[in-house]
Design a protein around this motif. Structure first.
Motif, mmCIF file in Angstrom:
data_model
loop_
_atom_site.group_PDB
_atom_site.id
_atom_site.type_symbol
_atom_site.label_atom_id
_atom_site.label_comp_id
_atom_site.label_asym_id
_atom_site.label_seq_id
_atom_site.Cartn_x
_atom_site.Cartn_y
_atom_site.Cartn_z
ATOM 1 N N PHE A 15 0.400 -1.456 0.128
ATOM 2 C CA PHE A 15 0.177 0.174 0.074
ATOM 3 C C PHE A 15 1.061 1.108 -0.070
ATOM 4 N N ASP A 16 0.782 2.404 -1.101
ATOM 5 C CA ASP A 16 0.882 3.278 -1.031
ATOM 6 C C ASP A 16 0.649 4.969 -0.297
ATOM 7 N N GLY A 17 1.578 4.993 0.586
ATOM 8 C CA GLY A 17 0.464 6.850 1.141
ATOM 9 C C GLY A 17 0.168 6.214 2.962
ATOM 10 N N ALA A 18 -0.612 5.751 2.926
ATOM 11 C CA ALA A 18 -0.892 5.032 4.158
ATOM 12 C C ALA A 18 -1.158 5.708 4.535
ATOM 13 N N HIS A 19 -2.276 6.528 4.620
ATOM 14 C CA HIS A 19 -2.416 7.429 5.556
ATOM 15 C C HIS A 19 -3.840 7.345 6.214
ATOM 16 N N ASP A 20 -4.786 7.905 5.232
ATOM 17 C CA ASP A 20 -5.877 7.249 5.599
ATOM 18 C C ASP A 20 -6.476 5.814 6.502
ATOM 19 N N ASN A 21 -7.245 6.060 7.946
ATOM 20 C CA ASN A 21 -6.999 5.832 9.454
ATOM 21 C C ASN A 21 -8.016 4.218 9.280
ATOM 22 N N ARG A 22 -9.146 4.953 8.497
ATOM 23 C CA ARG A 22 -10.267 3.846 8.269
ATOM 24 C C ARG A 22 -9.667 2.955 7.256
ATOM 25 N N LEU A 23 -8.728 3.185 6.300
ATOM 26 C CA LEU A 23 -8.398 2.121 5.052
ATOM 27 C C LEU A 23 -7.068 1.222 6.454
ATOM 28 N N TRP A 24 -6.280 1.557 7.169
ATOM 29 C CA TRP A 24 -5.449 1.544 8.007
ATOM 30 C C TRP A 24 -6.065 0.111 8.470
ATOM 31 N N GLU A 25 -7.444 0.523 9.177
ATOM 32 C CA GLU A 25 -8.131 -1.392 10.340
ATOM 33 C C GLU A 25 -8.324 -2.045 9.213
ATOM 34 N N ARG A 26 -9.164 -1.408 7.736
ATOM 35 C CA ARG A 26 -9.456 -1.766 7.208
ATOM 36 C C ARG A 26 -8.481 -2.870 6.437
ATOM 37 N N SER A 27 -7.133 -3.103 6.544
ATOM 38 C CA SER A 27 -5.923 -3.674 5.784
ATOM 39 C C SER A 27 -6.152 -4.271 6.834
ATOM 40 N N LEU A 28 -5.777 -4.032 8.137
ATOM 41 C CA LEU A 28 -5.491 -4.894 9.197
ATOM 42 C C LEU A 28 -6.441 -6.239 9.503
ATOM 43 N N GLY A 29 -7.212 -5.378 9.542
ATOM 44 C CA GLY A 29 -8.206 -6.828 9.393
ATOM 45 C C GLY A 29 -8.145 -7.950 8.689
ATOM 46 N N LEU A 30 -7.805 -7.191 7.288
ATOM 47 C CA LEU A 30 -7.671 -8.453 6.440
ATOM 48 C C LEU A 30 -6.215 -9.455 6.686
ATOM 49 N N GLY A 31 -6.047 -8.648 6.751
ATOM 50 C CA GLY A 31 -4.286 -9.450 7.310
ATOM 51 C C GLY A 31 -4.759 -10.299 8.320
ATOM 52 N N LYS A 32 -5.694 -9.508 9.136
ATOM 53 C CA LYS A 32 -6.174 -10.871 10.043
ATOM 54 C C LYS A 32 -6.459 -12.168 9.462
ATOM 55 N N ARG A 33 -7.411 -11.973 9.296
ATOM 56 C CA ARG A 33 -8.724 -12.545 8.484
ATOM 57 C C ARG A 33 -8.010 -13.923 7.888
ATOM 58 N N THR A 34 -6.679 -13.528 6.760
ATOM 59 C CA THR A 34 -5.945 -13.769 5.574
ATOM 60 C C THR A 34 -4.682 -14.911 5.914
ATOM 61 N N GLY A 35 -4.172 -14.324 7.232
ATOM 62 C CA GLY A 35 -3.271 -14.419 7.407
ATOM 63 C C GLY A 35 -1.879 -13.856 6.917
ATOM 64 N N ALA A 36 -2.271 -12.918 5.876
ATOM 65 C CA ALA A 36 -1.322 -12.000 4.887
ATOM 66 C C ALA A 36 -0.724 -11.136 5.911
ATOM 67 N N LYS A 37 0.537 -10.956 5.194
ATOM 68 C CA LYS A 37 1.389 -9.635 6.414
ATOM 69 C C LYS A 37 1.714 -8.509 4.761
ATOM 70 N N PHE A 38 1.572 -7.993 4.707
ATOM 71 C CA PHE A 38 1.737 -6.827 4.362
ATOM 72 C C PHE A 38 2.662 -5.933 4.310
ATOM 73 N N THR A 39 3.269 -4.976 3.157
ATOM 74 C CA THR A 39 4.174 -3.740 3.063
ATOM 75 C C THR A 39 3.343 -1.841 3.030
#
Length: 347
Positions: free
Chosen positions: A57-81
């Motif tokens: 993810f580039d930018g990494a600013h919107d706090n709502r999308l921070w929460e959404r992406s962290l939730g996705l990582g938790k559900r799938t086991g994915a580790k993001f950059t």
């Protein structure tokens, strides 16, 4: 000289028995060899490298999308950059503390955080991501096109990023969590240039600044990172997309421009989602059943065309990240997995 008949008769069973033993021994040896070959084949299958999927993810600013992406990582086991732009750790009131090379103080192509509370929320998400095994990388600060910047100018931009990250909690009225100092000074090892715009000055500065990899270039299709230099180079691939299967950079913004000319068209959001998902799936299947080169997909903390590309990402990650022999990993983990053990950094 031929044996006497009685001795010949007595010798025959012995010779036959010996031949039988030899034959059985040969058969047993062959069976063991076949078994060993089969076992080696099975082991070879098991040791086949995982299909790596790198989602960033580039930018990494919107706090709502921070929460959404962290939730996705938790559900799938994915580790993001997360390639972070440092101006989102600076409130508008403090914007003149940043000065991009060749620009006046307080300028940024992506703006600044609205206030200190917004920054503190973002810092909390960054820390949660780090503790959860995700990677934080650098996207510079003000999102300027630095293709013509010199090595010195890039080093100035990198130094400002480091200083902003290190001081962010205190500058916004809070004490950092234990471990933040080490995190901010030793774990940021990757960079992606704004606009994917690179130049000689950038590549010289990356090495001088001690960064481990760059993820700013583009390749005709998925390729392994170029590790022949001190700073490894990852290239976002072109993947086939759409009814005509034309190649496109595997990034949400490029899909946005192709699908709607870079203008929001939420009425076709579902159509764009399906097109994006089909492209991601096809690129994944080609590598997973083929050479198993890392597949990189890039996104932004912006929902384009009614969130079409984020929904496609969530469906794609849900489908592939839990599959056997598939690993959705950060860039640094990908380097570790692909590098010879002797070249891996000390933990």
């Amino acid at each position: 000289m031929p044996l006497p008949a009685p001795l010949a008769l007595r010798a025959a069973p012995t010779l036959l028995y010996g031949s039988l033993i030899a034959a059985l021994s040969l058969a047993l040896t062959s069976a063991r060899a076949a078994s060993a070959d089969a076992s080696q084949g099975r082991d070879g299958q098991a040791e086949r490298p995982d299909q790596l999927v790198l989602i960033s993810f580039d930018g990494a600013h919107d706090n709502r999308l921070w929460e959404r992406s962290l939730g996705l990582g938790k559900r799938t086991g994915a580790k993001f950059t997360y390639f972070l732009s440092c101006t989102f750790l600076i409130s508008k009131d403090e914007r003149k503390s940043y000065r991009a090379p060749g620009h006046s103080a307080g300028r940024s192509n992506v703006g600044f955080a609205p206030d200190k509370a917004d920054v503190l929320s973002r810092l909390g998400h960054i820390w949660t991501a780090h503790q959860s095994g995700h990677e934080i990388g650098s996207h510079g600060c003000g999102h300027f096109d630095g293709k013509d910047w010199s090595r010195t100018q890039w080093l100035d931009e990198f130094a400002q990023f480091d200083a902003v990250l290190a001081q962010a909690w205190k500058k916004n009225g809070a004490e950092p969590p234990a471990g933040w100092a080490d995190f901010s000074t030793s774990t940021i090892k990757g960079f992606r240039a704004p606009y994917l715009s690179t130049g000689k000055g950038l590549f010289a500065a990356l090495e001088a600044h001690g960064l481990r990899y760059d993820a700013s270039t583009v390749s005709r299709g998925p390729v392994k990172p170029d590790t022949s230099q001190k700073v490894a180079r990852f290239a976002l691939p072109l993947i086939a997309e759409g009814p005509r299967q034309r190649p496109i950079i595997a990034m949400d913004y490029n899909l946005f421009v192709r699908h709607s000319g870079g203008l929001e068209n939420p009425s076709k959001s579902e159509e764009f989602e399906e097109r994006a998902l089909a492209a991601f799936r096809a690129a994944f299947e080609a590598e997973n059943s083929g050479e198993r080169r890392p597949l990189q997909l890039g996104f932004h903390f912006v929902e384009m065309n009614g969130g079409a590309y984020w929904r496609a990402l969530e469906r794609f990650a849900g489908e592939v990240c839990g599959q056997p022999e598939v690993a959705c990993v950060s860039y640094q983990e990908a380097i570790d997995r692909m590098a010879p053990s002797s070249s891996k950094p000390d933990s």
